[in-house]
Design a protein around this motif. Structure first.
Motif, PDB file in Angstrom:
ATOM      1  N   PRO A  64       0.808  -1.231   0.000  1.00 28.47           N
ATOM      2  CA  PRO A  64       0.000   0.000   0.000  1.00 28.47           C
ATOM      3  C   PRO A  64       0.834   1.270   0.000  1.00 28.47           C
ATOM      4  CG  PRO A  64      -0.918  -1.593   1.535  1.00 28.47           C
ATOM      5  CD  PRO A  64       0.387  -2.165   1.058  1.00 28.47           C
ATOM      6  N   LEU A  65       2.021   1.203   0.618  1.00 26.53           N
ATOM      7  CA  LEU A  65       2.910   2.372   0.643  1.00 26.53           C
ATOM      8  C   LEU A  65       3.369   2.714  -0.771  1.00 26.53           C
ATOM      9  CD1 LEU A  65       4.526   4.492   2.203  1.00 26.53           C
ATOM     10  CD2 LEU A  65       6.354   2.795   2.477  1.00 26.53           C
ATOM     11  N   ILE A  66       3.666   1.705  -1.578  1.00 26.84           N
ATOM     12  CA  ILE A  66       4.085   1.929  -2.960  1.00 26.84           C
ATOM     13  C   ILE A  66       2.940   2.542  -3.763  1.00 26.84           C
ATOM     14  CG2 ILE A  66       4.806   0.804  -5.101  1.00 26.84           C
ATOM     15  CD1 ILE A  66       6.993   1.030  -3.009  1.00 26.84           C
ATOM     16  N   LEU A  67       1.721   2.040  -3.543  1.00 25.00           N
ATOM     17  CA  LEU A  67       0.555   2.592  -4.245  1.00 25.00           C
ATOM     18  C   LEU A  67       0.340   4.048  -3.861  1.00 25.00           C
ATOM     19  CD1 LEU A  67      -1.928  -0.435  -3.948  1.00 25.00           C
ATOM     20  CD2 LEU A  67      -0.414   0.147  -5.849  1.00 25.00           C
ATOM     21  N   SER A  68       0.576   4.365  -2.585  1.00 27.27           N
ATOM     22  CA  SER A  68       0.447   5.753  -2.128  1.00 27.27           C
ATOM     23  C   SER A  68       1.525   6.619  -2.764  1.00 27.27           C
ATOM     24  CB  SER A  68       0.562   5.802  -0.602  1.00 27.27           C
ATOM     25  OG  SER A  68       0.539   7.128  -0.134  1.00 27.27           O
ATOM     26  N   GLU A  69       2.739   6.089  -2.876  1.00 27.99           N
ATOM     27  CA  GLU A  69       3.831   6.844  -3.505  1.00 27.99           C
ATOM     28  C   GLU A  69       3.539   7.089  -4.982  1.00 27.99           C
ATOM     29  OE1 GLU A  69       7.379   4.661  -2.751  1.00 27.99           O
ATOM     30  OE2 GLU A  69       7.518   5.278  -0.642  1.00 27.99           O
ATOM     31  N   MET A  70       2.872   6.135  -5.635  1.00 30.13           N
ATOM     32  CA  MET A  70       2.485   6.326  -7.025  1.00 30.13           C
ATOM     33  C   MET A  70       1.563   7.527  -7.172  1.00 30.13           C
ATOM     34  SD  MET A  70       1.838   2.396  -8.266  1.00 30.13           S
ATOM     35  CE  MET A  70       1.157   2.871  -9.859  1.00 30.13           C
ATOM     36  N   ASP A  71       0.606   7.642  -6.251  1.00 28.99           N
ATOM     37  CA  ASP A  71      -0.316   8.782  -6.282  1.00 28.99           C
ATOM     38  C   ASP A  71       0.432  10.096  -6.072  1.00 28.99           C
ATOM     39  OD1 ASP A  71      -2.513   7.152  -6.689  1.00 28.99           O
ATOM     40  OD2 ASP A  71      -2.969   6.969  -4.558  1.00 28.99           O
ATOM     41  N   THR A  72       1.368  10.099  -5.118  1.00 29.66           N
ATOM     42  CA  THR A  72       2.129  11.315  -4.820  1.00 29.66           C
ATOM     43  C   THR A  72       2.985  11.732  -6.003  1.00 29.66           C
ATOM     44  OG1 THR A  72       2.213  10.681  -2.477  1.00 29.66           O
ATOM     45  CG2 THR A  72       3.782  12.352  -3.232  1.00 29.66           C
ATOM     46  N   VAL A  73       3.666  10.746  -6.607  1.00 29.09           N
ATOM     47  CA  VAL A  73       4.515  11.024  -7.768  1.00 29.09           C
ATOM     48  C   VAL A  73       3.669  11.545  -8.918  1.00 29.09           C
ATOM     49  CG1 VAL A  73       5.849   9.889  -9.596  1.00 29.09           C
ATOM     50  CG2 VAL A  73       6.400   9.457  -7.199  1.00 29.09           C
ATOM     51  N   PHE A  74       2.507  10.929  -9.135  1.00 28.75           N
ATOM     52  CA  PHE A  74       1.623  11.368 -10.218  1.00 28.75           C
ATOM     53  C   PHE A  74       1.179  12.809 -10.014  1.00 28.75           C
ATOM     54  CE2 PHE A  74      -2.649  12.149 -11.825  1.00 28.75           C
ATOM     55  CZ  PHE A  74      -2.518  11.794 -13.165  1.00 28.75           C
ATOM     56  N   MET A  75       0.761  13.151  -8.787  1.00 25.68           N
ATOM     57  CA  MET A  75       0.290  14.506  -8.512  1.00 25.68           C
ATOM     58  C   MET A  75       1.393  15.527  -8.756  1.00 25.68           C
ATOM     59  SD  MET A  75      -2.856  14.696  -7.837  1.00 25.68           S
ATOM     60  CE  MET A  75      -2.759  16.407  -7.332  1.00 25.68           C
ATOM     61  N   GLY A  76       2.622  15.176  -8.374  1.00 28.18           N
ATOM     62  CA  GLY A  76       3.723  16.110  -8.569  1.00 28.18           C
ATOM     63  C   GLY A  76       4.032  16.354 -10.037  1.00 28.18           C
ATOM     64  N   THR A  77       4.158  15.278 -10.812  1.00 30.42           N
ATOM     65  CA  THR A  77       4.487  15.444 -12.229  1.00 30.42           C
ATOM     66  C   THR A  77       3.307  16.008 -13.009  1.00 30.42           C
ATOM     67  OG1 THR A  77       3.905  13.109 -12.641  1.00 30.42           O
ATOM     68  CG2 THR A  77       6.220  13.625 -12.241  1.00 30.42           C
ATOM     69  N   TYR A  78       2.089  15.699 -12.566  1.00 31.60           N
ATOM     70  CA  TYR A  78       0.905  16.245 -13.241  1.00 31.60           C
ATOM     71  C   TYR A  78       0.829  17.753 -13.038  1.00 31.60           C
ATOM     72  CZ  TYR A  78      -4.022  17.027 -14.409  1.00 31.60           C
ATOM     73  OH  TYR A  78      -5.182  17.497 -14.965  1.00 31.60           O
ATOM     74  N   ALA A  79       1.118  18.210 -11.821  1.00 28.34           N
ATOM     75  CA  ALA A  79       1.076  19.649 -11.534  1.00 28.34           C
ATOM     76  C   ALA A  79       2.134  20.390 -12.349  1.00 28.34           C
ATOM     77  CB  ALA A  79       1.302  19.891 -10.038  1.00 28.34           C
ATOM     78  N   ALA A 134       8.381   4.657 -11.654  1.00 29.22           N
ATOM     79  CA  ALA A 134       9.001   5.418 -12.747  1.00 29.22           C
ATOM     80  C   ALA A 134       8.017   5.622 -13.893  1.00 29.22           C
ATOM     81  CB  ALA A 134      10.254   4.698 -13.239  1.00 29.22           C
ATOM     82  N   VAL A 135       7.269   4.571 -14.221  1.00 30.65           N
ATOM     83  CA  VAL A 135       6.277   4.675 -15.296  1.00 30.65           C
ATOM     84  C   VAL A 135       5.193   5.680 -14.911  1.00 30.65           C
ATOM     85  CG1 VAL A 135       4.454   3.449 -16.536  1.00 30.65           C
ATOM     86  CG2 VAL A 135       6.689   2.383 -16.245  1.00 30.65           C
ATOM     87  N   TYR A 136       4.774   5.642 -13.648  1.00 34.29           N
ATOM     88  CA  TYR A 136       3.723   6.572 -13.212  1.00 34.29           C
ATOM     89  C   TYR A 136       4.239   8.002 -13.135  1.00 34.29           C
ATOM     90  CZ  TYR A 136      -1.135   6.142 -11.999  1.00 34.29           C
ATOM     91  OH  TYR A 136      -2.504   6.158 -12.058  1.00 34.29           O
TER      92      TYR A 136
END
Length: 476
Positions: A64-79, A134-136
């Motif tokens: 679950p921690l990795i899934l949460s990190e995926m969301d955080t990484v996505f939000m950062g690169t999306y912004a 990395a993909v996310y």
């Protein structure tokens, strides 16, 4: 026969003007359809991932921690991607930027599928986790193209007087793409799982549709001037060039509109204020969207909690249409309408801070649906119709290479502010209870509205000799 370019000489006879107008109107539905579908695909693909999170944890074995990190990484690169993509759309061919975003999104989902099919985690835990994050990371950048660049293409085509008069309604309808994409993703995953198919199909289907829509998008004409249609923006720029030529006494070559810089975009009146105001409004939306199911799950069974929370999302869809239509009725005075909606939301949040844990399911259903309208309307319109209004300011009239940059700045700054603000929700609710979260959102609502205060004042008490941006557009 000569090739039509954006520098084709201005047409002053009514027959040619009528022909330009007919060609413009004839292509508008197709431009709406393709850009709507492009942003629809973005939400379809990003929402499908969230609908299979349980399977990624239980079947694929991701922590679950990795899934949460995926969301955080996505939000950062999306912004960050929003700010970059808007500028890219104004600098290069918008059609190419949109297509790259769709191709890239589809490719990222396909790569995630490969990691699941070949079970990268079984080879190496570090490799599997690094690969999907990395993909996310890249996925966030590709996903960011649809908003600012799609809005710019819409602004290019819907530039006639009637479209400007109905800009709020047009963009309000257009922004329904995100909710249509989210609903389609949920239905797609339900059908996949219901049919007994492997859950990876829920990621593979949007991968294919994104790539397919990218192929369709490549055929989109991003600017009427690219096919020789002389729009009001081109006429204004040519008039500016003639004035410059008369002033300097030398020949001035029209090389087309130059892309606006970030600094120049921020100098447009109200762009910076709207960018930060949108951040507070987006934060309010994110808190309600992400935390409502959790909050309601403390008081209702999971099925009831999710049903009640879904009414908030349902209310957001017509919100943009309502705000857009009402602001059109009041001559494009969008800040005043947004301020009214936010003031009403402030009242609902105050009620929530006092009574949220005592309200029954029926009352919550009604309240959250209304709150969805009140939040969704301003959020949708600020990043579409309001951005188009700002990019039509007299200081940049005649340059249609500003809307993508303006929209990207508002979207990107908003996403950054919202992402930072989300960090406060967990500690607040654990330390002081849920009433503190609603008070926090009241503060966000007030701050965002206050940032628009000067614009609201100008709309309610306009200077006799001045005109609003929209009125200036209509006068052309």
């Amino acid at each position: 026969m000569g090739v039509n370019t954006e520098t084709t000489s201005l047409v002053h006879n009514s027959k040619e003007d009528e022909n330009n107008f007919k060609r413009l109107k004839a292509y508008q539905p197709w431009a709406f359809f393709v850009t709507f579908g492009g942003y629809f695909m973005a939400h379809f693909s990003r929402k499908c991932y969230s609908t299979v999170k349980q399977q990624l944890e239980e079947t694929a074995g991701y922590n679950p921690l990795i899934l949460s990190e995926m969301d955080t990484v996505f939000m950062g690169t999306y912004a960050a991607g929003n700010i970059i993509s808007g500028k890219l759309g104004d600098t290069f061919n918008p059609t190419t930027v949109l297509a790259i975003g769709l191709f890239g999104s589809g490719t990222c989902l396909f790569l995630i599928n490969i990691s699941l099919w070949f079970d990268f985690l079984s080879f190496s835990l570090a490799l599997g986790n690094f690969f999907i994050i990395a993909v996310y990371f890249l996925f966030g950048f590709f996903q960011s193209t649809g908003g600012p660049v799609g809005t710019a293409v819409m602004g290019n085509w819907f530039c006639d007087k009637k479209s400007i008069e109905n800009r709020g309604l047009i963009f309000g309808l257009w922004t329904c793409h995100q909710y249509c994409g989210d609903v389609t993703a949920a239905v797609c995953t339900a059908l996949v799982l219901g049919a007994g198919l492997n859950y990876t199909w829920a990621l593979f289907i949007p991968a294919l549709t994104n790539i397919g829509w990218g192929i369709l998008t490549m055929k989109l004409v991003a600017d009427p001037a690219d096919v020789g249609i002389i729009t009001p923006e081109v006429k204004i720029r040519m008039e500016k060039l003639k004035a410059k030529q008369a002033e300097t006494g030398s020949t001035v070559v029209d090389e087309g509109p130059a892309p606006i810089t970030y600094a120049a975009a921020l100098k447009i009146p109200m762009v910076a204020q709207y960018a930060f105001a949108f951040g507070f409004f987006k934060l309010t939306n994110y808190v309600l969207f992400f935390w409502l199911p959790y909050f309601l799950g403390k008081h209702f069974d999971p099925v009831t909690a999710n049903l009640i929370a879904s009414l908030y999302s349902v209310g957001m869809m017509p919100g943009g249409i309502i705000v857009g239509y009402v602001s059109d009725l009041f001559g494009g005075r969008r800040a005043s309408v947004i301020g009214t909606f936010m003031t009403m939301l402030f009242g609902f949040l105050f009620l929530f801070s006092k009574k949220s844990e005592d309200l029954n399911a029926s009352a919550l259903l009604v309240m959250l649906c209304i709150m969805g309208i009140l939040v969704g309307g301003p959020n949708n319109i600020i990043t579409s119709a309001v951005a188009a209004d700002l990019a039509s300011h007299p200081s940049v009239r005649g340059n249609n290479k500003s809307l993508g940059t303006v929209t990207g700045l508002i979207n990107g700054c908003g996403a950054i502010t919202a992402s930072i603000g989300l960090l406060a929700v967990g500690p607040l609710q654990s330390q002081y209870g849920w009433s503190s979260v609603w008070v926090f959102l009241m503060g966000c609502t007030f701050t965002g509205t206050a940032l628009m205060g000067t614009k609201i004042k100008d709309e309610l008490f306009p200077a006799p000799e001045g005109y609003s941006e929209v009125e200036a557009n209509l006068a052309v």
